[in-house]
Design a protein around this motif. Structure first.
Motif, PDB file in Angstrom:
ATOM      1  N   SER A  52       1.142  -1.184   0.005  1.00 47.51           N
ATOM      2  CA  SER A  52      -0.135  -0.230  -0.117  1.00 47.51           C
ATOM      3  C   SER A  52       1.143   0.979   0.622  1.00 47.51           C
ATOM      4  O   SER A  52       0.843   2.299  -0.844  1.00 47.51           O
ATOM      5  N   MET A  53       2.034   1.366   0.764  1.00 43.98           N
ATOM      6  CA  MET A  53       2.676   2.343   0.686  1.00 43.98           C
ATOM      7  C   MET A  53       3.391   2.374  -0.145  1.00 43.98           C
ATOM      8  O   MET A  53       3.640   4.022  -0.742  1.00 43.98           O
ATOM      9  N   VAL A  54       4.264   1.511  -0.981  1.00 47.45           N
ATOM     10  CA  VAL A  54       4.332   1.714  -2.258  1.00 47.45           C
ATOM     11  C   VAL A  54       3.945   2.367  -3.522  1.00 47.45           C
ATOM     12  O   VAL A  54       3.898   3.390  -4.446  1.00 47.45           O
ATOM     13  N   ASN A  55       2.174   1.829  -3.247  1.00 51.55           N
ATOM     14  CA  ASN A  55       1.529   2.454  -4.477  1.00 51.55           C
ATOM     15  C   ASN A  55       0.812   4.078  -3.852  1.00 51.55           C
ATOM     16  O   ASN A  55       0.851   4.594  -4.529  1.00 51.55           O
ATOM     17  N   GLN A  56       1.073   4.139  -2.937  1.00 51.93           N
ATOM     18  CA  GLN A  56       1.025   5.786  -1.968  1.00 51.93           C
ATOM     19  C   GLN A  56       2.535   6.337  -2.502  1.00 51.93           C
ATOM     20  O   GLN A  56       2.160   7.857  -2.218  1.00 51.93           O
ATOM     21  N   GLY A  57       3.352   5.896  -3.245  1.00 51.60           N
ATOM     22  CA  GLY A  57       4.315   6.806  -3.705  1.00 51.60           C
ATOM     23  C   GLY A  57       5.874   6.809  -3.107  1.00 51.60           C
ATOM     24  O   GLY A  57       7.003   6.825  -3.151  1.00 51.60           O
ATOM     25  N   SER A  58       5.513   5.716  -2.391  1.00 51.84           N
ATOM     26  CA  SER A  58       7.330   5.523  -0.794  1.00 51.84           C
ATOM     27  C   SER A  58       8.251   4.975  -1.737  1.00 51.84           C
ATOM     28  O   SER A  58       7.589   3.475  -2.126  1.00 51.84           O
ATOM     29  N   GLU A  59       9.766   4.583  -1.252  1.00 48.05           N
ATOM     30  CA  GLU A  59       9.651   3.837  -1.425  1.00 48.05           C
ATOM     31  C   GLU A  59      10.623   2.883  -0.054  1.00 48.05           C
ATOM     32  O   GLU A  59      10.155   3.556   1.249  1.00 48.05           O
ATOM     33  N   VAL A  60      10.311   1.250  -0.116  1.00 44.90           N
ATOM     34  CA  VAL A  60       9.578   1.221   1.013  1.00 44.90           C
ATOM     35  C   VAL A  60      10.168  -0.785   0.858  1.00 44.90           C
ATOM     36  O   VAL A  60      10.643  -1.445   0.087  1.00 44.90           O
ATOM     37  N   LEU A  61      11.597  -1.017   2.287  1.00 45.23           N
ATOM     38  CA  LEU A  61      11.721  -2.242   2.832  1.00 45.23           C
ATOM     39  C   LEU A  61      11.322  -2.618   3.498  1.00 45.23           C
ATOM     40  O   LEU A  61      11.187  -2.085   4.449  1.00 45.23           O
ATOM     41  N   VAL A  62      11.128  -3.985   3.445  1.00 47.25           N
ATOM     42  CA  VAL A  62      10.750  -4.219   4.900  1.00 47.25           C
ATOM     43  C   VAL A  62      11.896  -5.647   5.314  1.00 47.25           C
ATOM     44  O   VAL A  62      12.510  -6.008   4.353  1.00 47.25           O
ATOM     45  N   MET A  63      12.134  -5.997   6.607  1.00 43.13           N
ATOM     46  CA  MET A  63      13.324  -6.165   6.943  1.00 43.13           C
ATOM     47  C   MET A  63      12.697  -7.578   7.919  1.00 43.13           C
ATOM     48  O   MET A  63      11.988  -6.954   8.896  1.00 43.13           O
TER      49      MET A  63
END
Length: 279
Positions: free
Chosen positions: A50-61
């Protein structure tokens, strides 16, 4: 010898960091579950997408003994600990997932509940701090270790979200997690997300646990939302997909997108402001 062992980044990573120096600090969110590990994985994957779709660069660890790595497309992937040991490169450890976010493993599961030596811990913290600067949001699937803290110093300094359900045992476990963390790290704020409940039901659960935390520990909790019971979630799982992708108009998808928006620093800084007030 790895450049990380000397506290020096490779030239390409140093150049990358110079390019992003003007960016805001990443928002680092560690998720602890007082519900099921399956719910924890589902929450993090849907929030990240969802955050990616909002335009953010996201890392999951991935940093938990209990959750499955394949949910983050990390099967057989090297870890950050492998990178500092010169067994693999950072590029090999970071995976670009089909949902648009990146993912990485902190260390192998059998090492997560063990105390790292000071040098290894220092190098892992250095690498994570540098890596996180390349993203807007870092979501961490994690657990408390045997010392009742999170596995990296930066995670213990950053925000912690506790996921729970309306079941009494889940509420008890959530309160226990809060006590364990605060006994080691001192008074701090926590975010709360309630599974399998309507907004009204979640508000009751939150009100009760927030009242107890305030009364007995002088701790403020922040409500970030409810995820309703929705059979679209299990239907998506059977398809091997996440619910916001398979059923974007489902009520669970709508709720998850709203929580993602509240947690994204571009949209909401309430938690950060409250954390600053407690400091």
């Amino acid at each position: 010898m790895s450049n990380y062992k000397n506290g020096v980044m490779p030239n390409d990573q140093a150049a990358g960091l110079r390019r992003i120096m003007a960016k805001p600090e990443p928002r680092i969110l560690s998720v602890l579950s007082a519900s099921s590990t399956q719910a924890q994985q589902r929450l993090i994957t849907n929030l990240a997408a969802s955050m990616v779709n909002q335009g953010s660069e996201v890392l999951v660890m991935h940093a938990s003994e209990h959750t499955l790595e394949h949910h983050y497309e990390l099967d057989h992937s090297p870890t950050l600990q492998d990178v500092i040991a010169d067994k693999h490169t950072l590029a090999q450890a970071i995976k670009a997932t089909t949902h648009g976010f990146s993912s990485v493993k902190l260390m192998h599961k059998n090492l997560l509940n063990k105390t790292s030596d000071d040098h290894t811990a220092s190098q892992l913290n250095l690498m994570f701090n540098q890596l996180s600067q390349q993203y807007d949001i870092v979501l961490v699937d994690t657990m408390l270790n045997s010392a009742n803290v999170l596995p990296l110093h930066k995670l213990n300094e950053s925000e912690i979200i506790i996921q729970l359900s309306r079941k009494p045992e889940s509420i008890t476990e959530a309160y226990s997690l809060i006590k364990q963390v605060c006994s080691e790290l001192g008074r701090r704020s926590f975010g709360i997300i309630v599974d399998d409940s309507t907004e009204a039901q979640a508000q009751i659960v939150f009100g009760n646990i927030a009242q107890v935390a305030k009364r007995f520990m002088q701790i403020e909790l922040e409500f970030f939302g409810a995820i309703p019971a929705d059979n679209h979630i299990s239907r998506a799982s059977k398809l091997g997909r996440i619910v916001i992708d398979a059923f974007p108009l489902a009520i669970a998808s709508t709720a998850l997108k709203q929580i993602a928006q509240r947690l994204d620093y571009k949209h909401d800084n309430i938690f950060n402001n409250k954390q600053a007030q407690l400091s």
